[in-house]
Design a protein around this motif. Structure first.
Motif, PDB file in Angstrom:
ATOM      1  N   ARG A  59      17.818   7.726   1.527  1.00 31.91           N
ATOM      2  CA  ARG A  59      17.347   6.851   2.748  1.00 31.91           C
ATOM      3  C   ARG A  59      17.768   5.543   2.558  1.00 31.91           C
ATOM      4  O   ARG A  59      18.227   4.953   3.562  1.00 31.91           O
ATOM      5  CB  ARG A  59      16.033   6.697   2.791  1.00 31.91           C
ATOM      6  CG  ARG A  59      15.248   8.250   3.335  1.00 31.91           C
ATOM      7  CD  ARG A  59      13.970   7.951   3.249  1.00 31.91           C
ATOM      8  NE  ARG A  59      13.389   7.916   1.898  1.00 31.91           N
ATOM      9  CZ  ARG A  59      12.297   8.540   1.240  1.00 31.91           C
ATOM     10  NH1 ARG A  59      11.545   9.462   2.034  1.00 31.91           N
ATOM     11  NH2 ARG A  59      12.176   8.342  -0.115  1.00 31.91           N
ATOM     12  N   ARG A  60      18.011   5.396   1.287  1.00 33.50           N
ATOM     13  CA  ARG A  60      18.496   3.686   0.913  1.00 33.50           C
ATOM     14  C   ARG A  60      20.026   3.706   1.074  1.00 33.50           C
ATOM     15  O   ARG A  60      20.513   2.656   1.839  1.00 33.50           O
ATOM     16  CB  ARG A  60      18.446   3.612  -0.452  1.00 33.50           C
ATOM     17  CG  ARG A  60      18.501   1.960  -0.844  1.00 33.50           C
ATOM     18  CD  ARG A  60      18.534   1.497  -2.159  1.00 33.50           C
ATOM     19  NE  ARG A  60      19.712   2.155  -2.661  1.00 33.50           N
ATOM     20  CZ  ARG A  60      20.243   1.943  -3.775  1.00 33.50           C
ATOM     21  NH1 ARG A  60      19.524   1.442  -4.891  1.00 33.50           N
ATOM     22  NH2 ARG A  60      21.410   2.467  -4.293  1.00 33.50           N
ATOM     23  N   LEU A  61      20.723   4.792   0.919  1.00 31.80           N
ATOM     24  CA  LEU A  61      22.246   4.857   1.272  1.00 31.80           C
ATOM     25  C   LEU A  61      22.285   4.510   2.757  1.00 31.80           C
ATOM     26  O   LEU A  61      23.031   3.947   3.238  1.00 31.80           O
ATOM     27  CB  LEU A  61      22.734   5.845   0.722  1.00 31.80           C
ATOM     28  CG  LEU A  61      22.827   6.193  -0.703  1.00 31.80           C
ATOM     29  CD1 LEU A  61      23.439   7.648  -1.106  1.00 31.80           C
ATOM     30  CD2 LEU A  61      23.806   5.225  -1.180  1.00 31.80           C
ATOM     31  N   VAL A  62      21.453   5.482   3.504  1.00 30.16           N
ATOM     32  CA  VAL A  62      21.561   5.497   4.756  1.00 30.16           C
ATOM     33  C   VAL A  62      21.153   3.815   5.513  1.00 30.16           C
ATOM     34  O   VAL A  62      21.964   3.358   6.236  1.00 30.16           O
ATOM     35  CB  VAL A  62      20.687   6.305   5.685  1.00 30.16           C
ATOM     36  CG1 VAL A  62      20.686   6.336   7.277  1.00 30.16           C
ATOM     37  CG2 VAL A  62      21.110   7.901   5.516  1.00 30.16           C
ATOM     38  N   ASP A  63      20.311   3.356   4.995  1.00 29.23           N
ATOM     39  CA  ASP A  63      19.912   1.993   5.082  1.00 29.23           C
ATOM     40  C   ASP A  63      21.064   1.040   4.866  1.00 29.23           C
ATOM     41  O   ASP A  63      21.477  -0.012   5.718  1.00 29.23           O
ATOM     42  CB  ASP A  63      18.561   1.640   4.664  1.00 29.23           C
ATOM     43  CG  ASP A  63      17.272   2.311   5.023  1.00 29.23           C
ATOM     44  OD1 ASP A  63      17.470   2.928   6.047  1.00 29.23           O
ATOM     45  OD2 ASP A  63      16.393   2.210   4.342  1.00 29.23           O
ATOM     46  N   ASP A  64      21.676   1.210   3.549  1.00 24.11           N
ATOM     47  CA  ASP A  64      22.671   0.262   3.369  1.00 24.11           C
ATOM     48  C   ASP A  64      23.925   0.595   4.228  1.00 24.11           C
ATOM     49  O   ASP A  64      24.494  -0.551   4.610  1.00 24.11           O
ATOM     50  CB  ASP A  64      23.122   0.683   1.848  1.00 24.11           C
ATOM     51  CG  ASP A  64      22.198   0.189   0.929  1.00 24.11           C
ATOM     52  OD1 ASP A  64      21.361  -0.512   1.217  1.00 24.11           O
ATOM     53  OD2 ASP A  64      22.304   0.694  -0.407  1.00 24.11           O
ATOM     54  N   VAL A  65      24.310   1.750   4.786  1.00 23.10           N
ATOM     55  CA  VAL A  65      25.472   1.932   5.810  1.00 23.10           C
ATOM     56  C   VAL A  65      24.946   1.275   7.187  1.00 23.10           C
ATOM     57  O   VAL A  65      25.697   0.379   7.509  1.00 23.10           O
ATOM     58  CB  VAL A  65      25.273   3.278   6.057  1.00 23.10           C
ATOM     59  CG1 VAL A  65      26.500   3.690   7.192  1.00 23.10           C
ATOM     60  CG2 VAL A  65      26.234   4.073   4.603  1.00 23.10           C
ATOM     61  N   ASP A  66      23.772   1.378   7.513  1.00 26.76           N
ATOM     62  CA  ASP A  66      23.209   0.765   8.674  1.00 26.76           C
ATOM     63  C   ASP A  66      23.364  -0.826   8.612  1.00 26.76           C
ATOM     64  O   ASP A  66      23.817  -1.272   9.475  1.00 26.76           O
ATOM     65  CB  ASP A  66      21.960   1.066   9.371  1.00 26.76           C
ATOM     66  CG  ASP A  66      21.890   2.570   9.554  1.00 26.76           C
ATOM     67  OD1 ASP A  66      22.701   3.156   9.936  1.00 26.76           O
ATOM     68  OD2 ASP A  66      20.650   3.171   9.542  1.00 26.76           O
TER      69      ASP A  66
END
Length: 159
Positions: A59-66
């Motif tokens: 989820r953190r990776l997705v947040d970082d990409v966003d």
């Protein structure tokens, strides 16, 4: 007998070109999905074999990409304001923002700078004044915009 006017053949041309462009884009998207699927399968295999650790928190990776995507969008919006002024009702800005929402800021910049489709060339011409600022953005974030080039270079390095 109802003869076909020469104008009707000419009016069919833009429609055929748009259809051909859509077919080409769908083909390219299909190849990208296949490539992503292969990459995901390879990553899963490497995780299962213990070669690579799984990401700590997906989820953190997705947040970082966003967050990174938003950062690029703000940078592009800043370039628009710098080049075209604060007006948001210009056709260039409206079309560009819609395209950015659809394909993402990195793909948008790639289309403007290196696109080969007729629609990409038209976009480049419309946004010609932005090109130097977009090139500086690429220099600032090369990994975001030159991912495909980096993967090709990595293939040569590994040989």
């Amino acid at each position: 007998m109802n003869p076909t006017s020469p104008d009707s053949a000419e009016s069919d041309m833009p429609q055929q070109m748009r259809l051909r462009t859509l077919i080409d884009e769908i083909g390219a998207l299909t190849l990208h999905v296949q490539q992503l699927s292969r990459m995901a399968e390879e990553a899963r295999r490497l995780y299962e074999q213990g070669v690579l650790p799984p990401p700590e928190d997906p989820r953190r990776l997705v947040d970082d990409v966003d967050a990174f995507r938003r950062k690029l969008e703000y940078a592009i919006a800043g370039i628009f304001e710098e080049i075209f002024g604060p007006r948001t009702d210009t056709i260039e800005r409206q079309m560009s923002m819609r395209l950015i929402a659809e394909i993402g800021p990195a793909a948008f910049v790639q289309k403007v700078l290196w696109g080969e489709e007729i629609s990409d060339i038209a976009l480049t011409i419309a946004l010609e004044r932005m090109i130097p600022a977009l090139e500086r953005l690429v220099e600032q974030y090369p990994a975001a915009f030159l991912e495909q080039a980096n993967s090709v270079l990595d293939q040569f390095k590994n040989k």
